[in-house]
Every structure is written in structure tokens, then in C-alpha cells.
Design a protein around this motif. Structure first.
Motif, PDB file in Angstrom:
ATOM      1  N   SER A 203     -41.782 -41.384  20.993  1.00 15.64           N
ATOM      2  CA  SER A 203     -41.039 -42.318  20.148  1.00 15.64           C
ATOM      3  C   SER A 203     -41.846 -43.588  19.905  1.00 15.64           C
TER       4      SER A 203
ATOM      5  N   GLY B 265     -43.278 -44.925  16.376  1.00 16.01           N
ATOM      6  CA  GLY B 265     -42.951 -46.274  15.927  1.00 16.01           C
ATOM      7  C   GLY B 265     -44.192 -47.101  15.629  1.00 16.01           C
TER       8      GLY B 265
ATOM      9  N   CYS C 137     -45.717 -45.949  12.303  1.00 14.59           N
ATOM     10  CA  CYS C 137     -44.990 -46.500  11.151  1.00 14.59           C
ATOM     11  C   CYS C 137     -45.262 -47.984  10.986  1.00 14.59           C
TER      12      CYS C 137
ATOM     13  N   VAL D  58     -38.010 -47.386   2.221  1.00 15.95           N
ATOM     14  CA  VAL D  58     -37.474 -47.584   3.572  1.00 15.95           C
ATOM     15  C   VAL D  58     -36.978 -46.262   4.156  1.00 15.95           C
ATOM     16  N   LEU D  59     -36.261 -45.488   3.348  1.00 19.16           N
ATOM     17  CA  LEU D  59     -35.769 -44.193   3.820  1.00 19.16           C
ATOM     18  C   LEU D  59     -36.925 -43.250   4.132  1.00 19.16           C
TER      19      LEU D  59
ATOM     20  N   LEU E 156     -38.437 -44.209   7.485  1.00 16.69           N
ATOM     21  CA  LEU E 156     -37.611 -43.733   8.593  1.00 16.69           C
ATOM     22  C   LEU E 156     -37.784 -42.231   8.804  1.00 16.69           C
TER      23      LEU E 156
ATOM     24  N   PHE F 175     -40.956 -41.430  10.655  1.00 14.20           N
ATOM     25  CA  PHE F 175     -40.768 -41.616  12.099  1.00 14.20           C
ATOM     26  C   PHE F 175     -40.157 -40.373  12.731  1.00 14.20           C
ATOM     27  N   PHE F 176     -39.107 -39.843  12.126  1.00 14.05           N
ATOM     28  CA  PHE F 176     -38.441 -38.676  12.696  1.00 14.05           C
ATOM     29  C   PHE F 176     -39.298 -37.417  12.568  1.00 14.05           C
TER      30      PHE F 176
END
Length: 342
Positions: free
Chosen positions: A67, A71, A74, A158-159, A162, A165-166
Motif C-alpha cells: 500500500s 501510494g 502515485c 483524480v478517479l 485512485l 493505486f488500486f
């Protein structure tokens, strides 16, 4: 027993397969266009994941938590994009007045030498004012639409971030989910095709990034030798534009020539144009064949057709996504051909 010769039977089978594949592709494209608000961030996130996965793997190899590694990856993207945007915008702002002044002088020169008899700059100004007054409402509507477009772009970015990241953090979980959805006995085949498609996209992004760096370096050095202001910012613009085939090179090259024209005059602008064209020739005849042929097995004609189709379906965004998606399809087809050729 069929009365048709074997050759005709094979041709009929291939035609049926082509029609089925075309129908599936048409339905898929229609769904993507209809659900573009959700599909676009996913596709952009896949491209970002393919580009950033080496950095993520390096951080994981350094014994960071998955994680935390995702992070930090990103965060590095946000910092890099912000730095490039700052350099580009500040460079263009510094020379913006000069560019406008140069363009205005050029318009005056053209009007003075090729203007119709009886036509003066005052007439042109009056006509321009009438046109502005007539289309003022449309201009205001365009501003509102532009603000809305900026908001949608920021939300999509932004989406997508995210989702990157996932995708980085949960790649193993996603592959297990894909295997669970595969038909019985075909999980290994589905996983292999998915990995092959992703490797094709990863190769495209890696090759494009390397070509963008070389283009930006060459143009920056050329503009610096010509003493064109904002050479670093223009080089950064070239780097960003390289991810949009053809259109990005045209926009960034035009900006470089305009800045050279504004600050250094017509002769230096011609030299700047020569630098831009020389770099484009280097890219088209050396960099693309050498680098992309090792990362993506696609003929230039296939690239051109993919870009045209993408632009027809989704404009600039389609041009950006067309080549990596086509590379993924080529990867899947290559895997199927190698697996079932014999």
C-alpha cells in the motif's frame, strides 16, 4: 456430408468468425462510448499502471508495504505532472505577450500586402467587432462548456489516479478474480492472454516514454543553441505531447516555432522549424522502428489506422488510447496464434 469443397468451407468459417468478431467489437465500442464516464478513467488507469509498474516493483523490492509503495508511486506521478505543468505554463506565460505581438504584426503585414482594394485594418476591426457582438452569446456558452470540461477532466484524472493505486496494490487479487470468472479448464489460458495483453501495453508505454525523452532532449538542446527563450518548458511540452500520436508533435512543434518567431525573428523561427522537423524525421525513421519494434509488434500502417479509428470514435482521447488498446489486441492474437497454431 457437405457438398461444398473444403476450401469454401474454410472460407465460410473464417467469414463467420470475422462477422462474429466484428459484431462483438461493435457492441464493445458502443458500450464504451455509452459508459465513457466510467470507462475512460479505467483505461487511463491501465495505461498509468503499465507505465508506473516498474517503479512500484522497485519500491516493493525495497521491502516497502504494498500500500505504501502504491501510494508513493502515485505521489511521484502527481509531483512529476505538477512539475512538468509548471515548467510548461510558466515558459509559455513568459513569452505569451511576445507571441501575440508577433502574430499581430504578421496579421498587419498580411493585411497590408494582400488585402483587397479598399479594405483597411479599420474595416477589418469593425467587422470583427460586429462578429463578436453577433456571436457573444455563443462565446459565453462556450466559456461555460469549457469550465464544465475542465471540471470533468479534473474529476477523471483524480478517479484514474485512485484506480492506479488500486490496480498497483491489488494486481494479484484482480488476477485471481479473473481466473475465477474463466470457463472451467481455461483459467491458465485466460491468465496468459491477460498477461500478454498487459505486457504489450507496458511495452508501448515504455517505448513511448523513451522516445518522448529523446525527442524532448533533442528539441531542448536545439532551441537552447538557437537561444530561444523557454527551451526547457518547450521541451517539457514536447515530452507530454509525445503521448498523443501526431497531434501532440504538431502542437508542441507549433508552439516552439511561435516562441522562436516572437523572440528571435523569422530566420531563427525557420531554424527552429528545421530542428522540429529533423527530430520528427529521427523519430519516424530511427526511434520508432528501433524502439517500438522491440516493445510492440505493430506495423506503422496498423498504428495509423488505429489512431484514425480512435479519433473518429472519441476524438483526442481516442487517439491517446487507440494504439495501446490495439497493441493489447495484437498481444492476445499473437498468444492465441502461438498456442493453437499446431
Amino acid at each position: 456430408m457437405s457438398l461444398l469443397p473444403p476450401a469454401i468451407q474454410r472460407a465460410a468459417a473464417w467469414c463467420a468468425f470475422a462477422l462474429l468478431a466484428t459484431g462483438v467489437a461493435a457492441v464493445g465500442i458502443w458500450l464504451c462510448v455509452t459508459l465513457k464516464a466510467a470507462v475512460t478513467p479505467v483505461l487511463l488507469a491501465l495505461l498509468g499502471t503499465a507505465l508506473l509498474r516498474p517503479l512500484y516493483r522497485w519500491l516493493v523490492a525495497a521491502r516497502l508495504n504494498v500500500s505504501l509503495a502504491a501510494g508513493l508511486t502515485c505521489a511521484a506521478v502527481v509531483a512529476a505532472v505538477g512539475a512538468v505543468a509548471y515548467v510548461v505554463v510558466s515558459s509559455l506565460i513568459d513569452t505569451g505577450d511576445q507571441i501575440l505581438r508577433s502574430v499581430r504584426d504578421a496579421v498587419h503585414t498580411v493585411a497590408r500586402h494582400v488585402g483587397a482594394p479598399g479594405t483597411s485594418l479599420d474595416d477589418i476591426t469593425d467587422n470583427a467587432k460586429q462578429l463578436l457582438g453577433r456571436f457573444g452569446g455563443s462565446a459565453a456558452s462556450g466559456v461555460i462548456n469549457g469550465i464544465s470540461l475542465v471540471g470533468q477532466t479534473v474529476a477523471t484524472a483524480v478517479l484514474a489516479l485512485l484506480l492506479v493505486f488500486f490496480f498497483l496494490r491489488d494486481a494479484g487479487r484482480a488476477m485471481r478474480a479473473l481466473r475465477s470468472l474463466a470457463p472451467r479448464g481455461r483459467a491458465d489460458v485466460v491468465e496468459t492472454m491477460a498477461r500478454r495483453a498487459f505486457r504489450a501495453v507496458e511495452g508501448f508505454m515504455r517505448g513511448t516514454t523513451l522516445i518522448a525523452l529523446i525527442d524532448a532532449f533533442c528539441i531542448t538542446v536545439g532551441l537552447a543553441v538557437l537561444r530561444v527563450p523557454g527551451a526547457i518548458g518547450l521541451g517539457a511540452l514536447v515530452f507530454v505531447g509525445a503521448y498523443v500520436p501526431y497531434l501532440g508533435a504538431f502542437v508542441s512543434g507549433t508552439a516552439a516555432v511561435l516562441v522562436a518567431l516572437a523572440d528571435r525573428g523569422f530566420a531563427i523561427a525557420l531554424w527552429a522549424l528545421g530542428v522540429v522537423l529533423a527530430v520528427q524525421v529521427l523519430e519516424g525513421h530511427v526511434l520508432q522502428p528501433v524502439i517500438q519494434s522491440r516493445t510492440v509488434q505493430m506495423h506503422p500502417a496498423a498504428v495509423l489506422l488505429a489512431i484514425t479509428a480512435g479519433a473518429t470514435v472519441a476524438g483526442i482521447l481516442g487517439m491517446l488510447l487507440a494504439v495501446p488498446l490495439t497493441a493489447a489486441v495484437f498481444g492476445v492474437v499473437s498468444e492465441l496464434r502461438e498456442r493453437y497454431a499446431h
